[in-house]
Design a protein around this motif. Structure first.
Motif, PDB file in Angstrom:
ATOM      1  N   LEU A 268       4.729   3.611  -7.357  1.00 13.29           N
ATOM      2  CA  LEU A 268       4.060   3.719  -6.066  1.00 13.29           C
ATOM      3  C   LEU A 268       4.977   4.498  -5.132  1.00 13.29           C
ATOM      4  CD1 LEU A 268       2.630   0.130  -5.394  1.00 13.29           C
ATOM      5  CD2 LEU A 268       1.290   2.203  -5.791  1.00 13.29           C
ATOM      6  N   VAL A 269       4.412   5.400  -4.324  1.00 15.15           N
ATOM      7  CA  VAL A 269       5.217   6.106  -3.336  1.00 15.15           C
ATOM      8  C   VAL A 269       4.555   5.969  -1.977  1.00 15.15           C
ATOM      9  CG1 VAL A 269       6.146   7.732  -5.020  1.00 15.15           C
ATOM     10  CG2 VAL A 269       4.084   8.322  -3.758  1.00 15.15           C
ATOM     11  N   ASP A 270       5.385   5.986  -0.924  1.00  8.02           N
ATOM     12  CA  ASP A 270       4.861   5.877   0.433  1.00  8.02           C
ATOM     13  C   ASP A 270       4.727   7.254   1.059  1.00  8.02           C
ATOM     14  OD1 ASP A 270       7.417   6.624   1.213  1.00  8.02           O
ATOM     15  OD2 ASP A 270       8.010   4.617   1.857  1.00  8.02           O
ATOM     16  N   ARG A 271       4.471   7.286   2.334  1.00  6.82           N
ATOM     17  CA  ARG A 271       4.195   8.547   3.030  1.00  6.82           C
ATOM     18  C   ARG A 271       5.377   9.513   3.006  1.00  6.82           C
ATOM     19  NH1 ARG A 271       1.947   8.790   9.235  1.00  6.82           N
ATOM     20  NH2 ARG A 271       1.375  10.998   9.271  1.00  6.82           N
ATOM     21  N   GLY A 304      -0.109   4.906   7.510  1.00 10.55           N
ATOM     22  CA  GLY A 304       0.680   5.347   6.368  1.00 10.55           C
ATOM     23  C   GLY A 304      -0.190   5.778   5.208  1.00 10.55           C
ATOM     24  N   ALA A 305       0.472   6.097   4.107  1.00 12.58           N
ATOM     25  CA  ALA A 305      -0.204   6.517   2.886  1.00 12.58           C
ATOM     26  C   ALA A 305       0.495   5.883   1.695  1.00 12.58           C
ATOM     27  CB  ALA A 305      -0.207   8.034   2.756  1.00 12.58           C
ATOM     28  N   VAL A 319      -4.350   6.390  -1.208  1.00 11.08           N
ATOM     29  CA  VAL A 319      -5.090   5.891  -0.054  1.00 11.08           C
ATOM     30  C   VAL A 319      -4.263   6.144   1.203  1.00 11.08           C
ATOM     31  CG1 VAL A 319      -6.285   4.102  -1.374  1.00 11.08           C
ATOM     32  CG2 VAL A 319      -4.101   3.567  -0.275  1.00 11.08           C
ATOM     33  N   SER A 320      -4.903   6.029   2.336  1.00  7.89           N
ATOM     34  CA  SER A 320      -4.211   6.092   3.621  1.00  7.89           C
ATOM     35  C   SER A 320      -4.816   5.050   4.553  1.00  7.89           C
ATOM     36  CB  SER A 320      -4.328   7.495   4.237  1.00  7.89           C
ATOM     37  OG  SER A 320      -5.685   7.799   4.520  1.00  7.89           O
TER      38      SER A 320
END
Length: 335
Positions: A268-271, A304-305, A319-320
């Motif tokens: 999983l990665v964030d924005r 965020g995303a 998703v965001s």
């Protein structure tokens, strides 16, 4: 190499024109900023490479944390850094829309509401008739050209923005324009309705999976996904848990496929592209998995995303969420 001058132009739409050129037809828009500077926005409606029809996604109620990062309406040209976490567009990494929403349209046909120029005209005409509306054009700037009048609207100096489309995953000579976090697009703000409209454009010849550094097409990757084919999806996130920090944020995955999926090597990665490896092992068909993510990912309350990557680093789902969605403490956002 990436685009030479990437950014966003914020202004008021005052005119539009269908271009008759058969070589590179565009839908032309004139924007003025608060200082009175005039610009032309050249929006491609046909590709020079086959297939010629462009892909588009028109989102009537666009909600994304990106809108909180944009300059004020009428601010003129703002140069953007092609980096994650800023206001630059990236169709793949920014989770702006579901790629399954992309549809093709011919550039210009007789009759109403049946081509890409008609679709653009629908939104731009509304923006022209609403003095409070703002238009944000993402792409590459040209000009100003002090001694050259604009070839469409006639104002001088010539000045404007083009490449209002996806700018990565190209083929042939257009690979020179490849880059990440530098895609084009149109956002229209209608304050009276408290609503944003987004129009995203891509060429059918462009690849959906691209290198994270160069933006070049990954030729061994699968084609652009279709709706509902992601085996594992992000279905929920608790980004603003009740209670004081440190907060126990979670992201919930669902295996929608009829077979178990081994999550070894998935991330999983964030924005800002911080990555959290998923626990190795199988996720049963139809099962969900709630993952604590606070130790690595930063799911800010301001929006965020979240993106799911497979072992090859290819995007499976994304998703965001906006600040408005994250504001109620203790509520889980569903996607």
């Amino acid at each position: 190499m990436p685009l030479r001058s990437y950014g966003v132009l914020a202004g008021q739409a005052v005119d539009r024109r269908r271009e008759d050129s058969q070589d590179t037809p565009h839908f032309q828009i004139q924007l003025n900023d608060n200082a009175g500077t005039q610009y032309r926005i050249a929006v491609n409606v046909q590709s020079q490479q086959a297939p010629s029809e462009l892909l588009y996604a028109a989102i009537e109620d666009f909600r994304h944390p990106l809108t909180e990062l944009l300059p004020e309406v009428g601010a003129g040209w703002t140069t953007l850094s092609s980096q994650p976490g800023g206001a630059g567009l990236d169709y793949i990494r920014g989770n702006l829309f579901d790629p399954g929403q992309l549809r093709s349209l011919p550039p210009d046909l007789p009759g109403p509401d049946n081509d890409l120029a008609d679709l653009l005209d629908h939104y731009v005409e509304r923006a022209i008739s609403d003095p409070a509306a703002g238009v944000y054009a993402f792409g590459q700037r040209w000009g100003p050209e002090p001694r050259t009048p604009d070839k469409i609207f006639g104002f001088q100096p010539g000045d404007g923005v083009h490449d209002i489309h996806m700018n990565q995953g190209n083929t042939g000579r257009f690979t020179a324009d490849d880059g990440v976090w530098q895609d084009g697009g149109l956002l229209l703000r209608f304050p009276g309705d408290s609503r944003w409209v987004a129009v995203f454009l891509a060429f059918q010849s462009q690849a959906w999976h691209t290198d994270d550094i160069t933006g070049h097409a990954i030729t061994t990757a699968p084609p652009r996904p279709v709706p509902g084919d992601a085996p594992v999806r992000i279905v929920a996130a608790l980004v603003n848990p009740a209670g004081p920090a440190p907060e126990a944020e979670t992201v919930t995955l669902l295996n929608a496929s009829p077979e178990p999926v081994d999550l070894s090597g998935w991330r999983l990665v964030d924005r800002r592209q911080r990555a959290l490896p998923l626990p190795a092992g199988g996720l049963a068909a139809g099962a969900t998995l709630a993952l604590p993510v606070s130790s690595v990912l930063q799911l800010g309350n301001g929006g965020g995303a979240i993106t799911l990557l497979d072992p090859a680093g290819l995007k499976v789902h994304g998703v965001s969420y906006t600040q408005e969605q994250a504001r109620p403490e203790g509520w889980t956002i569903t996607f």
